[in-house]
Each structure stands twice: as structure tokens, then as C-alpha cells.
Design an enzyme around this catalytic site. Sequence first.
Site, mmCIF file in Angstrom:
data_model
loop_
_atom_site.group_PDB
_atom_site.id
_atom_site.type_symbol
_atom_site.label_atom_id
_atom_site.label_comp_id
_atom_site.label_asym_id
_atom_site.label_seq_id
_atom_site.Cartn_x
_atom_site.Cartn_y
_atom_site.Cartn_z
ATOM 1 N N ARG A 94 11.244 19.001 48.496
ATOM 2 C CA ARG A 94 12.285 19.822 49.362
ATOM 3 C C ARG A 94 13.238 19.304 50.032
ATOM 4 N NH1 ARG A 94 8.873 21.962 54.592
ATOM 5 N NH2 ARG A 94 10.494 23.969 55.798
ATOM 6 N N HIS A 183 13.934 27.288 56.668
ATOM 7 C CA HIS A 183 12.951 28.119 55.803
ATOM 8 C C HIS A 183 12.764 29.191 54.874
ATOM 9 C CE1 HIS A 183 10.716 27.444 60.822
ATOM 10 N NE2 HIS A 183 11.094 26.991 60.035
ATOM 11 N N GLU A 388 4.768 27.696 50.758
ATOM 12 C CA GLU A 388 6.096 26.448 50.380
ATOM 13 C C GLU A 388 5.925 25.854 48.829
ATOM 14 O OE1 GLU A 388 8.782 25.848 53.586
ATOM 15 O OE2 GLU A 388 6.643 26.452 54.522
#
Length: 405
Positions: A94, A183, A388
Site C-alpha cells: 500500500r 482512500h 482494502e
Amino acid sequence: MATGVSAVPAVAPVLVLNSGSSSVKLAVLDPVSGERRVTALAERVGTGEATVRVRRGEQEQAGAPADGSHRGVIKELLAALADELATVAGVGHRVVHGGQRFSSSAVVDDPVLATLRELTGLAPLHLPGNLAGIEAARAELPDRVHVAVFDTAFHSGMPARAYRYAVPAGWYSQHAVRRYGFHGTSHRYVSGRAAELLGRPLASLRMVTVHLGNGCSATAVRDGISVDTTMGMTPLEGLVMGTRSGDVDPGALGYLADRLGKGLAGLLDQLNTRSGLLGLSGISNDMREVQDAAEHGSADAALAVEVFCYRVAKAIGALAVALGRLDAVVFTGGIGEHSATVRSAVLVQLGILGITEDVGANGEDGRRTGGRISGAGSVPVLVVPTDEELLIARDTWELTAEPAR
């Protein structure tokens, strides 16, 4: 540690790594089902008080790493996960900011890593930790494909009218001052999942997805593409959050600098760490604690909840303009998924958009009713748990498998 690539199954597991400024999260998961084979968490990374926890099913091991740096913690965690890593096809990272350079997930090679270092100024609180995680994992697993999945990438399709600030043109052309949005992995995941729940093609839907947690943002998703969002150049813009202020007149900073004798860095720190629900309530950045205080008579806590919900409702209305029509509203994130009180307080303000609440369904958290918490004849409103890590795993698998196709 075993780092050699064994014969992998048809769909090999993926290691997902989220390396922040002071924490590291890892998960080995199936990119199709989302099943977690093992998860790990390190906290207080970079200090002498770092801790690590590894969980396999119901079993958890905890301890302190010999080296509390990002490199040391990741090396120790990967060693602890050696058995699970034997068949891992790739590593998904990420990454909070891709600037204007990355509009989709990318395989990490030396040029990509160099570009990410150049972008550090756009996210100085987050990108150094992301980079430290990538560098440490590449050193320990050099024979695996590493993929960067960007929080900003989903918003890269926004039109200029949505991402440009009305500031001197040179700020944009020379310094990349614009709205990027964040996000993105959450908004992308839940919009796709909402389309499945509604039984409609994502490419035909116009929805507002609302991620409410310690960080909060709302996004207008038109035909599967983000066309506007509430966060801006940094995650400070937009909705009220746990400790972040959201939208504030920048003129207030000049005023306070004169009145308080504080520099810009100190004021920005307060907007990031002492504002939001914490600043308004004076109690906590945790919505559960703020709601509890409001129910026990705290006027400041009650105001904090009211401001929070009003700003969410106002954002949904504004983002509906970007869509032209509204086919659905989707709540996700820790608050969005679990606080029926917050959802109800938002929905009651959205009657002008043709939205009504099914009080019973909303009270059941929505998930036991197929995600839907809206009344009969209403624009559909859904609660969709975000994942996620699964989205990162799927992007990683696709890019890892691509050369073999």
C-alpha cells in the site's frame, strides 16, 4: 529464511504489506476468496518499544523485535511467516501517494522506486514509511514481484474542474498543487461490491461511497470511475475526521499565526492531530466514546457528532451534483459500517435526494439485509464492509500473473 519460489498453485497467495510511519501490517491471503492464512502487526516501529504480533487462526504470538527499525521488523516478520511465504506469488504494497505519475498499480522496479522517492514531498508523513517497507521487503524477497497499489490512483480520472484549485497557475504547473484524493483502494473496492449487491453493472451506476473511520472521505463514482472526492492535495481536506479538521478557511491560519505566535508547521500539526472529533468534543477521536459522552449529557460531544454528520450529508449532496443522478449511497469504514446512529443522522438530512431510512435494517448494521438500509422506494443505501487488503492482493495477482499469460 526460505525465499525460493516453489511450485505455486493455480491461484497463489499474495503477501500484502502496509508499512506506515510507525506501524507495519502484513497479511498472506487468497486473492480470490480473501481468506487470510496469517496476519501480522508491528506497532511503535522506529522506537525502542516496538512490538510484533503474528496471528494464525485463533493462535497469536507476541513479542518484541531485536531490531525495531522498519528493516528489522519486516525482516523478523517475514522470517516468522517463512512457511506461508513459500508459495507466495507476489508482494502488494500500500502506497499512500502516486502523485500525477501513477494512475494505476505498478510493478516496483528501480525506476519506479526512484520516482516514489521524488514524490516524498507530497506526503512527507506517509511515503517514507511506505518506501522503507518496500525497500525492506525487496531486500528479503528479491525474487518475488513487488507491486505498489496507490491510494490516489482511483481518483486519477477526475476531470480538471474537480482536481484544480483556484490558485496561481504556476502552483499547479511547477509544484503539482492540486487535489489528489485518498482512500482510493476502499472506494474502489466498495463501489464494485455495491454493484454486485445491487445486481447491476458497475459501468451503469452513479453512486456516492462514504468511508468513515478515523480518516473520512466521500467519493462520487460514475460508471466505476471516481469523478470527485472530498480529500484534496493531502488527507486533511474535506470531512470532519477523528483528529483532522477537514475543511478550514486557510485565512484562519494567518489570523492564528499572528494571535498565537505559532508557525505554519505548528498550526498544521494541530489541524492534523488535535482537531476533528477530538477538537470539537475535547474528549476523544473515537466516535464510540464521543457518542457515549453525548448520550451522557456532554454538549460538546453532541455538537461534535452533529457537525460530523452534517458535513457528511452536505458532501453527499454536493457529490450528487458531480454524478448528474444518484443511484446509490454506500457507507463503509469503521464508523460507516458499525454506527447506525451516525448513518441515521446522515440519512435524515437527505430526503431532498429521495432517500429514506429503513430503521430496522439500519439497526441491524445492514449486513444481515443484503447491505441495504434504505426504505421502500428510496434511492438504495447500503452498508458494505471494505477490504482494502483484498483489493491490493487482487491487483498484485493480476500484475504478477500477467507475464505468464
